[in-house]
Motif scaffolding. Structure first.
Motif, PDB file in Angstrom:
ATOM      1  N   UNK A   1      15.322  -3.549  -2.000  1.00 38.39           N
ATOM      2  CA  UNK A   1      14.137  -3.857  -1.192  1.00 38.39           C
ATOM      3  C   UNK A   1      12.880  -3.906  -2.049  1.00 38.39           C
ATOM      4  N   UNK A   2      12.784  -2.979  -2.997  1.00 34.14           N
ATOM      5  CA  UNK A   2      11.606  -2.956  -3.885  1.00 34.14           C
ATOM      6  C   UNK A   2      11.605  -4.183  -4.796  1.00 34.14           C
ATOM      7  N   UNK A   3      12.751  -4.478  -5.401  1.00 30.06           N
ATOM      8  CA  UNK A   3      12.826  -5.606  -6.333  1.00 30.06           C
ATOM      9  C   UNK A   3      12.552  -6.943  -5.645  1.00 30.06           C
ATOM     10  N   UNK A   4      12.897  -7.061  -4.370  1.00 31.96           N
ATOM     11  CA  UNK A   4      12.717  -8.322  -3.651  1.00 31.96           C
ATOM     12  C   UNK A   4      11.293  -8.534  -3.136  1.00 31.96           C
ATOM     13  N   UNK A   5      10.433  -7.544  -3.304  1.00 32.21           N
ATOM     14  CA  UNK A   5       9.054  -7.707  -2.854  1.00 32.21           C
ATOM     15  C   UNK A   5       8.291  -8.685  -3.744  1.00 32.21           C
ATOM     16  N   UNK A   6       7.308  -9.368  -3.153  1.00 30.60           N
ATOM     17  CA  UNK A   6       6.462 -10.296  -3.907  1.00 30.60           C
ATOM     18  C   UNK A   6       5.253  -9.552  -4.468  1.00 30.60           C
ATOM     19  N   UNK A   7       5.528  -8.617  -5.367  1.00 27.10           N
ATOM     20  CA  UNK A   7       4.473  -7.855  -6.029  1.00 27.10           C
ATOM     21  C   UNK A   7       4.757  -7.853  -7.527  1.00 27.10           C
ATOM     22  N   UNK A   8       3.846  -7.332  -8.328  1.00 32.53           N
ATOM     23  CA  UNK A   8       4.027  -7.340  -9.782  1.00 32.53           C
ATOM     24  C   UNK A   8       5.169  -6.408 -10.190  1.00 32.53           C
ATOM     25  N   UNK A   9       5.742  -6.691 -11.358  1.00 34.91           N
ATOM     26  CA  UNK A   9       6.802  -5.829 -11.874  1.00 34.91           C
ATOM     27  C   UNK A   9       6.278  -4.417 -12.124  1.00 34.91           C
ATOM     28  N   UNK A  10       5.028  -4.323 -12.565  1.00 33.06           N
ATOM     29  CA  UNK A  10       4.415  -3.017 -12.786  1.00 33.06           C
ATOM     30  C   UNK A  10       4.354  -2.224 -11.490  1.00 33.06           C
ATOM     31  N   UNK A  11       3.995  -2.888 -10.393  1.00 34.52           N
ATOM     32  CA  UNK A  11       3.924  -2.224  -9.090  1.00 34.52           C
ATOM     33  C   UNK A  11       5.312  -1.801  -8.615  1.00 34.52           C
ATOM     34  N   UNK A  12       6.336  -2.603  -8.927  1.00 32.38           N
ATOM     35  CA  UNK A  12       7.708  -2.242  -8.556  1.00 32.38           C
ATOM     36  C   UNK A  12       8.160  -0.980  -9.299  1.00 32.38           C
ATOM     37  N   UNK A  13       7.849  -0.912 -10.596  1.00 38.09           N
ATOM     38  CA  UNK A  13       8.193   0.281 -11.383  1.00 38.09           C
ATOM     39  C   UNK A  13       7.537   1.523 -10.778  1.00 38.09           C
ATOM     40  N   UNK A  14       6.246   1.395 -10.450  1.00 42.39           N
ATOM     41  CA  UNK A  14       5.504   2.530  -9.894  1.00 42.39           C
ATOM     42  C   UNK A  14       6.085   2.965  -8.550  1.00 42.39           C
ATOM     43  N   UNK A  15       6.457   2.001  -7.716  1.00 39.66           N
ATOM     44  CA  UNK A  15       7.051   2.331  -6.412  1.00 39.66           C
ATOM     45  C   UNK A  15       8.350   3.104  -6.572  1.00 39.66           C
ATOM     46  N   UNK A  16       9.215   2.639  -7.461  1.00 38.42           N
ATOM     47  CA  UNK A  16      10.510   3.294  -7.652  1.00 38.42           C
ATOM     48  C   UNK A  16      10.336   4.717  -8.173  1.00 38.42           C
TER      49      UNK A  16
END
Length: 246
Positions: A206-221
């Protein structure tokens, strides 16, 4: 190739023994690597640091030219690092027993070569489907592969932190190296066990499929792993094939 990464100490550890980096060679190819230090009276960080820096240095001065060469390159270079860590572990008492897991990948346009030893993992997201492309070298994974327990049960066992292979522990490093298709839009996720032992695979998707920056995905995880208790260091690297030419 777009890349972002982040590492965090977690909620319960006094030291971050994870190391993460990316390197670029003379041809523009990318090496991505995570090492999770273990053992040796808190000297696991030394083994992890040696692994990341020395592999990165070798990549910059003598990198593989193609995927087949990369498979041989990983096997050779990691074995040399293994020998160096074993030698260093004999220099001081504090270094005795130190070692590290490793997961690393080299991107060649539409091919990924992924290497691992221990239980740091690599995943590949293609068409919104996330596939683990590494094999955990751990005691519980042996039980899973034999059909004795399920993957869900494995995460709950107290022995889930016992690994069966690592760099710097035995004379033979025994890494796994495989190659995979890497299409435009695909995402590579590398992580230490601090992530996948606390965050479910479907949540990662779900996080990886979001339309946000890779940096934001790392922070979310990493936030999710900490919200789940953060029992270990957490390191995440995401690489996306942004080649639009196909």
């Amino acid at each position: 190739m777009e890349i972002a990464f982040q590492t965090d100490i977690g909620r319960r550890r006094s030291q971050n023994q994870d190391r993460v980096a990316r390197y670029t060679d003379k041809n523009g190819h990318q090496l991505m690597i995570i090492a999770d230090g273990i053992g040796g009276n808190l000297s696991g960080d030394v083994a992890a640091e040696m692994t990341v820096k020395r592999l990165g240095h070798r990549f910059k001065v003598d990198s593989p030219e193609n995927p087949l060469d990369a498979i041989r390159w990983f096997a050779r270079e990691v074995q040399i690092i293994n020998d160096q860590i074993l030698k260093k572990s004999k220099e001081k008492m504090i270094y005795q027993g130190m070692g590290t897991t490793m997961v690393a990948a080299i991107a060649f346009q539409q091919t990924l070569v992924v290497a691992n030893i221990g239980d740091s993992r690599g995943y590949l997201l293609h068409d919104k489907l996330l596939t683990q492309v590494t094999i955990d070298h751990s005691l519980v994974n042996e039980l899973v592969r034999n059909g004795d327990i399920t993957e869900e049960e494995a995460l709950k066992l107290p022995q889930s932190n016992i690994i069966t292979r690592a760099i710097g522990i035995s004379p033979d490093a025994q890494i796994e190296v495989n190659r995979f298709d890497f299409h435009p839009g695909d995402q590579l996720l590398l992580c230490s066990d601090g992530l996948f032992k606390t965050v479910e695979k479907r949540t990662m998707v779900a996080v990886l499929n979001q339309q946000i920056s890779l940096k934001a995905k790392c922070a979310q995880l990493i936030d999710m792993a900490n919200d789940a208790g953060g029992p270990d260091n957490i390191t995440v690297l995401i690489g996306k094939n942004d080649d639009q030419e196909g």
